[in-house]
Design a protein around this motif. Structure first.
Motif, PDB file in Angstrom:
ATOM      1  N   MET A   1     -16.546  35.317  73.900  1.00 48.95           N
ATOM      2  CA  MET A   1     -15.691  36.594  73.268  1.00 48.95           C
ATOM      3  C   MET A   1     -15.183  35.833  71.875  1.00 48.95           C
ATOM      4  N   PRO A   2     -15.750  36.487  70.858  1.00 52.09           N
ATOM      5  CA  PRO A   2     -15.145  36.117  69.316  1.00 52.09           C
ATOM      6  C   PRO A   2     -14.060  36.386  69.150  1.00 52.09           C
ATOM      7  N   LEU A   3     -13.059  35.798  68.700  1.00 52.98           N
ATOM      8  CA  LEU A   3     -11.590  36.143  68.488  1.00 52.98           C
ATOM      9  C   LEU A   3     -11.111  36.543  67.075  1.00 52.98           C
ATOM     10  N   ARG A   4     -12.001  35.893  66.021  1.00 51.13           N
ATOM     11  CA  ARG A   4     -11.991  35.846  64.756  1.00 51.13           C
ATOM     12  C   ARG A   4     -10.545  35.455  64.348  1.00 51.13           C
ATOM     13  N   GLY A   5     -10.020  34.507  64.805  1.00 53.21           N
ATOM     14  CA  GLY A   5      -8.513  34.187  64.693  1.00 53.21           C
ATOM     15  C   GLY A   5      -8.430  33.597  63.285  1.00 53.21           C
ATOM     16  N   ALA A   6      -9.465  33.029  62.347  1.00 55.85           N
ATOM     17  CA  ALA A   6      -9.203  32.925  61.194  1.00 55.85           C
ATOM     18  C   ALA A   6      -9.163  33.709  59.977  1.00 55.85           C
ATOM     19  N   GLU A   7      -9.631  34.789  60.624  1.00 51.06           N
ATOM     20  CA  GLU A   7      -9.762  35.925  59.637  1.00 51.06           C
ATOM     21  C   GLU A   7      -8.573  37.172  60.014  1.00 51.06           C
ATOM     22  N   ALA A   8      -7.486  37.040  59.314  1.00 47.92           N
ATOM     23  CA  ALA A   8      -6.139  37.914  59.532  1.00 47.92           C
ATOM     24  C   ALA A   8      -6.715  39.157  59.741  1.00 47.92           C
ATOM     25  N   ALA A   9      -7.257  39.867  58.791  1.00 46.61           N
ATOM     26  CA  ALA A   9      -7.699  41.287  58.656  1.00 46.61           C
ATOM     27  C   ALA A   9      -8.499  41.800  59.834  1.00 46.61           C
ATOM     28  N   PRO A  13      -6.967  41.596  68.647  1.00 47.38           N
ATOM     29  CA  PRO A  13      -5.666  41.649  69.387  1.00 47.38           C
ATOM     30  C   PRO A  13      -5.980  41.183  70.956  1.00 47.38           C
ATOM     31  N   PRO A  14      -5.002  40.808  71.606  1.00 50.28           N
ATOM     32  CA  PRO A  14      -5.439  40.190  72.977  1.00 50.28           C
ATOM     33  C   PRO A  14      -5.833  41.401  73.791  1.00 50.28           C
ATOM     34  N   GLY A  15      -5.038  42.630  73.597  1.00 48.86           N
ATOM     35  CA  GLY A  15      -5.459  43.853  74.531  1.00 48.86           C
ATOM     36  C   GLY A  15      -6.892  44.337  74.458  1.00 48.86           C
ATOM     37  N   VAL A  16      -7.353  44.237  72.973  1.00 48.87           N
ATOM     38  CA  VAL A  16      -8.992  44.769  72.792  1.00 48.87           C
ATOM     39  C   VAL A  16      -9.675  43.611  73.328  1.00 48.87           C
ATOM     40  N   ALA A  17      -9.478  42.278  73.257  1.00 49.12           N
ATOM     41  CA  ALA A  17     -10.303  41.147  74.065  1.00 49.12           C
ATOM     42  C   ALA A  17     -10.117  41.314  75.355  1.00 49.12           C
ATOM     43  N   LEU A  18      -8.938  41.579  76.046  1.00 45.86           N
ATOM     44  CA  LEU A  18      -9.075  41.779  77.400  1.00 45.86           C
ATOM     45  C   LEU A  18      -9.885  43.058  77.989  1.00 45.86           C
ATOM     46  N   ALA A  19      -9.864  44.125  76.916  1.00 47.94           N
ATOM     47  CA  ALA A  19     -10.680  45.401  77.402  1.00 47.94           C
ATOM     48  C   ALA A  19     -12.312  44.916  77.410  1.00 47.94           C
ATOM     49  N   GLY A  20     -12.610  44.203  76.514  1.00 47.86           N
ATOM     50  CA  GLY A  20     -13.995  43.939  76.239  1.00 47.86           C
ATOM     51  C   GLY A  20     -14.510  42.990  77.181  1.00 47.86           C
ATOM     52  N   SER A  21     -13.597  41.896  77.728  1.00 48.89           N
ATOM     53  CA  SER A  21     -14.036  40.978  79.033  1.00 48.89           C
ATOM     54  C   SER A  21     -14.001  41.859  80.392  1.00 48.89           C
ATOM     55  N   LEU A  22     -13.053  42.695  80.478  1.00 45.34           N
ATOM     56  CA  LEU A  22     -13.212  43.729  81.741  1.00 45.34           C
ATOM     57  C   LEU A  22     -14.444  44.427  81.751  1.00 45.34           C
ATOM     58  N   ALA A  52     -16.448  31.443  87.118  1.00 48.98           N
ATOM     59  CA  ALA A  52     -16.675  31.879  85.682  1.00 48.98           C
ATOM     60  C   ALA A  52     -16.381  30.965  84.909  1.00 48.98           C
ATOM     61  N   LEU A  53     -16.839  31.193  83.444  1.00 50.75           N
ATOM     62  CA  LEU A  53     -16.726  30.196  82.226  1.00 50.75           C
ATOM     63  C   LEU A  53     -16.284  31.157  81.168  1.00 50.75           C
ATOM     64  N   LEU A  54     -15.188  31.389  80.895  1.00 51.00           N
ATOM     65  CA  LEU A  54     -14.585  31.987  79.803  1.00 51.00           C
ATOM     66  C   LEU A  54     -14.650  31.413  78.470  1.00 51.00           C
ATOM     67  N   ILE A  55     -15.372  31.890  77.394  1.00 50.26           N
ATOM     68  CA  ILE A  55     -15.446  31.195  76.398  1.00 50.26           C
ATOM     69  C   ILE A  55     -14.838  32.097  75.232  1.00 50.26           C
ATOM     70  N   LEU A  56     -13.704  31.435  74.708  1.00 50.57           N
ATOM     71  CA  LEU A  56     -12.736  32.329  73.511  1.00 50.57           C
ATOM     72  C   LEU A  56     -13.099  31.310  72.279  1.00 50.57           C
ATOM     73  N   ASP A  57     -13.617  32.024  71.384  1.00 53.58           N
ATOM     74  CA  ASP A  57     -14.380  31.381  70.258  1.00 53.58           C
ATOM     75  C   ASP A  57     -13.150  31.772  68.905  1.00 53.58           C
ATOM     76  N   ASP A  58     -12.747  30.795  68.231  1.00 53.74           N
ATOM     77  CA  ASP A  58     -11.921  30.941  67.067  1.00 53.74           C
ATOM     78  C   ASP A  58     -10.785  31.671  67.359  1.00 53.74           C
ATOM     79  N   ALA A  59      -9.991  30.795  68.263  1.00 51.22           N
ATOM     80  CA  ALA A  59      -8.641  31.510  68.550  1.00 51.22           C
ATOM     81  C   ALA A  59      -7.517  31.028  67.407  1.00 51.22           C
ATOM     82  N   ALA A  60      -6.584  32.121  67.079  1.00 51.66           N
ATOM     83  CA  ALA A  60      -5.682  31.929  65.924  1.00 51.66           C
ATOM     84  C   ALA A  60      -4.511  30.981  66.602  1.00 51.66           C
ATOM     85  N   ASP A  61      -3.994  31.438  67.529  1.00 51.14           N
ATOM     86  CA  ASP A  61      -2.839  30.882  68.463  1.00 51.14           C
ATOM     87  C   ASP A  61      -2.729  30.975  69.716  1.00 51.14           C
TER      88      ASP A  61
END
Length: 370
Positions: A1-9, A13-22, A52-61
């Motif tokens: 799951m790409p989180l694009r944490g380094a790109e503020a714009a 958001p966590p809710g969108v990432a959760l929806a994608g994972s579900l 399961a192995l969840l991969i969270l790529d480029d987390a902001a915080d």
């Protein structure tokens, strides 16, 4: 799951990432809960009987990843981030460093083939050094060579040799060293950006907090906090000296990037004033170290160069052992003398050079080797 944490714009958001994972796990849109807490609970429920192995790529915080962690015994989470996520419960951190020279050579051999690398081992070793053993830089250089089988390795070496164009050359398709560094740089506050640009402009090998304080003409505490921010973003490296002092460094490619940002964004007069303060601070500490070694400084003819005012207590904290400090700081002194000469800081250049020369002649190691 790409989180694009380094790109503020474009940060997910966590809710969108959760929806994608579900959705990936087979939950239809009409069953997705509205609130983050409910989506997080559903993720735990869906994964409760799975491995399961969840991969969270480029987390902001931490706040971005905490709702995405299932917390069930059969699941693991792999998080990548430009920052140290120390507040996630149960996390085990792995800091990725630059390759060793052997690893870098092996990496290029896998990309280009053994014959191509072994036909010019000197060029291969030089290419590794010009890339600073940085994995992304090596990947780009190797990819460019792989796409041009008629190029000898020395052709890429020649294109990277000049610092001014090196980052321009380290681009291949969507891979771009400068763009990668810009993501971390853009996430910094204004003062941290300014410090990075000035550190890149100063020709020292390593830095301590007092040098950063002089560059910004700010209190030591502020300089420490800003250096910590740069270290947190992996834009400076941190090492511990023989007496517990923290020493900061810049990767060669980060230094080039920071210097180019300074040239593009800062007035020349502002950079010169900062460099004069920092070299003046180095002169102050070098004079103190010489006095501690020789017991006096009346054999050194001092000029009118500007010194940095520093308390006796602070100087004692910096120069715990004068001999050790002098030996460790010699590359910095040499770099500062050259830069002072280049900038026409004549008094600073001369005073720092003669003080360092007197310091070496009075040190026990110099006396024993004479």
């Amino acid at each position: 799951m790409p989180l694009r944490g380094a790109e503020a714009a474009r940060r997910i958001p966590p809710g969108v990432a959760l929806a994608g994972s579900l959705r990936t796990l087979g939950v239809p849109d009409h069953r997705l809960p509205e609130h983050i807490e409910e989506r997080s609970a559903m993720l735990r429920e869906v994964l409760s009987e799975r491995r399961a192995l969840l991969i969270l790529d480029d987390a902001a915080d931490e706040s971005q990843v905490m709702p995405l962690i299932p917390g069930t015994s059969g699941c693991a989470v792999l998080i990548t981030s430009r920052h140290r996520l120390t507040a996630v419960p149960g996390i085990r951190r792995l800091e990725l460093e630059s390759f060793t020279e052997e690893q870098a050579i092996d990496f290029l051999q896998r990309m280009l083939g053994d014959d191509r690398m072994r036909s010019s081992p000197e060029a291969g070793a030089r290419l590794v050094r010009l890339c600073g053993r940085h994995p992304l830089a090596l990947r780009i250089a190797g990819a460019r060579l792989a796409a041009r089988p008629h190029w000898p390795v020395r052709r890429m070496v020649g294109r990277l040799a000049g610092e001014h164009h090196r980052l321009d050359e380290l681009v291949h398709g969507e891979l771009d060293v400068r763009a990668n560094l810009m993501l971390s740089y853009a996430a910094l506050g204004p003062r941290a950006r300014l410090l990075l640009m000035l550190l890149g402009s100063l020709d020292l090998v390593e830095y301590e907090e007092w040098a950063a304080s002089a560059l910004l003409d700010c209190p030591l505490r502020e300089a420490e906090d800003l250096l910590d921010q740069l270290a947190h973003s992996h834009l400076v490296t941190v090492a511990t000296g023989d007496h517990g002092q923290r020493r900061y460094g810049l990767h060669d490619l980060v230094r080039i990037f920071a210097r180019q940002q300074a040239q593009a964004q800062l007035p020349c007069a502002e950079v010169r004033a900062a460099l004069e303060r920092a070299i003046g601070a180095l002169l102050t500490v070098t004079e103190y170290a010489h006095t501690q070694l020789a017991g006096h400084d009346h054999l050194v003819l001092h000029g009118m160069a500007r010194r940095r005012q520093m308390t006796e207590e602070h100087l004692r904290e910096i120069v715990v052992d004068p001999v050790t400090w002098c030996e460790a700081e010699l590359p910095n002194i040499q770099g500062a003398v050259r830069q002072a000469a280049h900038l026409d800081f004549d008094e600073l250049c001369w005073d720092l050079a003669v003080t360092a020369a007197a310091r070496r002649s009075s040190s026990p190691s110099s006396a024993s080797s004479a």
